[in-house]
Every structure is written in structure tokens, then in C-alpha cells.
Design a protein around this motif. Structure first.
Motif, mmCIF file in Angstrom:
data_model
loop_
_atom_site.group_PDB
_atom_site.id
_atom_site.type_symbol
_atom_site.label_atom_id
_atom_site.label_comp_id
_atom_site.label_asym_id
_atom_site.label_seq_id
_atom_site.Cartn_x
_atom_site.Cartn_y
_atom_site.Cartn_z
ATOM 1 N N GLY A 9 0.848 -1.186 0.000
ATOM 2 C CA GLY A 9 0.000 0.000 0.000
ATOM 3 C C GLY A 9 0.881 1.233 0.000
ATOM 4 N N ILE A 10 0.513 2.226 -0.789
ATOM 5 C CA ILE A 10 1.286 3.463 -0.878
ATOM 6 C C ILE A 10 0.333 4.635 -0.720
ATOM 7 C CG2 ILE A 10 2.791 4.890 -2.327
ATOM 8 C CD1 ILE A 10 3.592 2.292 -3.784
ATOM 9 N N SER A 11 0.714 5.581 0.129
ATOM 10 C CA SER A 11 -0.087 6.792 0.285
ATOM 11 C C SER A 11 0.836 7.950 0.664
ATOM 12 C CB SER A 11 -1.167 6.604 1.350
ATOM 13 O OG SER A 11 -0.659 6.863 2.633
ATOM 14 N N PRO A 35 5.227 10.907 0.845
ATOM 15 C CA PRO A 35 4.794 12.281 1.094
ATOM 16 C C PRO A 35 5.162 13.263 -0.023
ATOM 17 C CG PRO A 35 6.643 11.724 2.503
ATOM 18 C CD PRO A 35 6.222 10.461 1.804
ATOM 19 N N ASN A 36 6.152 12.931 -0.810
ATOM 20 C CA ASN A 36 6.555 13.803 -1.924
ATOM 21 C C ASN A 36 5.896 13.422 -3.242
ATOM 22 O OD1 ASN A 36 8.283 15.365 -0.268
ATOM 23 N ND2 ASN A 36 9.836 13.770 -0.412
ATOM 24 N N HIS A 37 5.022 12.425 -3.197
ATOM 25 C CA HIS A 37 4.214 11.992 -4.351
ATOM 26 C C HIS A 37 5.049 11.464 -5.521
ATOM 27 C CE1 HIS A 37 0.544 14.661 -3.131
ATOM 28 N NE2 HIS A 37 1.164 14.149 -2.091
ATOM 29 N N VAL A 38 6.197 10.909 -5.250
ATOM 30 C CA VAL A 38 7.062 10.391 -6.321
ATOM 31 C C VAL A 38 6.358 9.239 -7.046
ATOM 32 C CG1 VAL A 38 9.271 9.294 -6.850
ATOM 33 C CG2 VAL A 38 9.180 11.153 -5.177
ATOM 34 N N LEU A 39 6.018 8.169 -6.325
ATOM 35 C CA LEU A 39 5.330 7.025 -6.946
ATOM 36 C C LEU A 39 3.892 7.377 -7.307
ATOM 37 C CD1 LEU A 39 6.662 4.131 -4.714
ATOM 38 C CD2 LEU A 39 7.215 4.566 -7.098
ATOM 39 N N ILE A 40 3.243 8.139 -6.445
ATOM 40 C CA ILE A 40 1.856 8.537 -6.688
ATOM 41 C C ILE A 40 1.733 9.253 -8.032
ATOM 42 C CG2 ILE A 40 0.075 10.155 -5.879
ATOM 43 C CD1 ILE A 40 0.953 9.311 -2.986
ATOM 44 N N ASN A 41 2.654 10.158 -8.317
ATOM 45 C CA ASN A 41 2.618 10.870 -9.598
ATOM 46 C C ASN A 41 3.007 9.964 -10.764
ATOM 47 O OD1 ASN A 41 1.736 13.292 -8.481
ATOM 48 N ND2 ASN A 41 3.800 14.067 -8.204
ATOM 49 N N LEU A 42 3.992 9.086 -10.555
ATOM 50 C CA LEU A 42 4.390 8.164 -11.625
ATOM 51 C C LEU A 42 3.231 7.266 -12.066
ATOM 52 C CD1 LEU A 42 7.963 7.012 -10.525
ATOM 53 C CD2 LEU A 42 7.365 8.292 -12.585
ATOM 54 N N TYR A 43 2.414 6.848 -11.113
ATOM 55 C CA TYR A 43 1.285 5.971 -11.424
ATOM 56 C C TYR A 43 0.001 6.751 -11.738
ATOM 57 C CZ TYR A 43 3.779 1.671 -10.475
ATOM 58 O OH TYR A 43 4.650 0.612 -10.543
ATOM 59 N N GLY A 44 0.058 8.078 -11.663
ATOM 60 C CA GLY A 44 -1.086 8.904 -12.031
ATOM 61 C C GLY A 44 -2.292 8.742 -11.129
ATOM 62 N N VAL A 45 -2.066 8.587 -9.824
ATOM 63 C CA VAL A 45 -3.174 8.347 -8.908
ATOM 64 C C VAL A 45 -3.422 9.519 -7.955
ATOM 65 C CG1 VAL A 45 -3.066 5.836 -9.069
ATOM 66 C CG2 VAL A 45 -1.690 7.005 -7.346
ATOM 67 N N TRP A 46 -3.012 10.707 -8.352
ATOM 68 C CA TRP A 46 -3.306 11.925 -7.589
ATOM 69 C C TRP A 46 -4.156 12.799 -8.494
ATOM 70 C CZ3 TRP A 46 -2.675 12.904 -2.616
ATOM 71 C CH2 TRP A 46 -2.809 14.216 -2.142
#
Length: 95
Positions: A9-11, A35-46
Motif C-alpha cells: 500500500g502506498i499513500s 509524502p513527496n508523491h514520487v510514486l503517486i505521480n508516476l502511477y497517475g493516482v493523484w
């Protein structure tokens, strides 16, 4: 994990928040802070969300089924918590 799957899980929450959440719900898998949205942005989930008519930006709950070779096999958007594990196993033909 009995079926050979690894759950992560990633958040954007911090490590302390993840530890509390994991303990509260007795989760048997890894939670990673981003917290810096590195993976979140790579996967386009923000992105934009809408709750009770109020629009805001946040994490779009998404599951990626990724092969051992690193290929995304399926993307589940807005998964339903109670039935999601069965949905994944059914799709992967593991059950």
C-alpha cells in the motif's frame, strides 16, 4: 500471499500514520509512505475527487496488478474494500 502475490500500500501519509493504520486494522502487508508523491505521480493516482458536491485534490484509490516481469496486467479503479481481494484473485485466475 498464499497465492504468490505481494501486496504493497502506498499513500502520501507519513510512516507514523501508516504504523497506526496498520496496527488498527491488523494489516499483514507493507505500507509505504510517499509524502513527496514520487510514486503517486508516476502511477497517475493523484487527482480531483468529489465528495458531497465538494471538489478537492487527493489520492485516487487504485490497485495495480503487476506481473513478476514488471508488466501492469490490470488497473482496478475505485476498488470496493470488502470484495477487492476476491476480485483480484478472480482476475488473476489464482483461486
Amino acid at each position: 500471499s498464499k497465492e504468490g502475490c505481494t501486496v504493497i500500500g502506498i499513500s502520501p501519509n507519513d510512516s507514523r500514520s501508516h504504523q497506526k493504520f496498520k496496527a488498527k486494522f491488523d494489516l499483514p502487508f507493507l505500507l509505504l509512505p510517499d509524502p513527496n508523491h514520487v510514486l503517486i505521480n508516476l502511477y497517475g493516482v493523484w487527482g480531483e475527487k468529489n465528495m458531497y458536491g465538494r471538489k478537492y485534490v487527493g489520492l485516487l484509490r487504485t490497485t495495480f496488478l503487476i506481473s513478476k516481469q514488471g508488466i501492469i496486467l490490470k488497473i482496478f479503479k475505485k476498488p470496493r474494500t470488502k470484495t477487492h481481494a476476491d476480485e483480484i484473485l478472480k482476475f488473476a485466475a489464482l483461486d
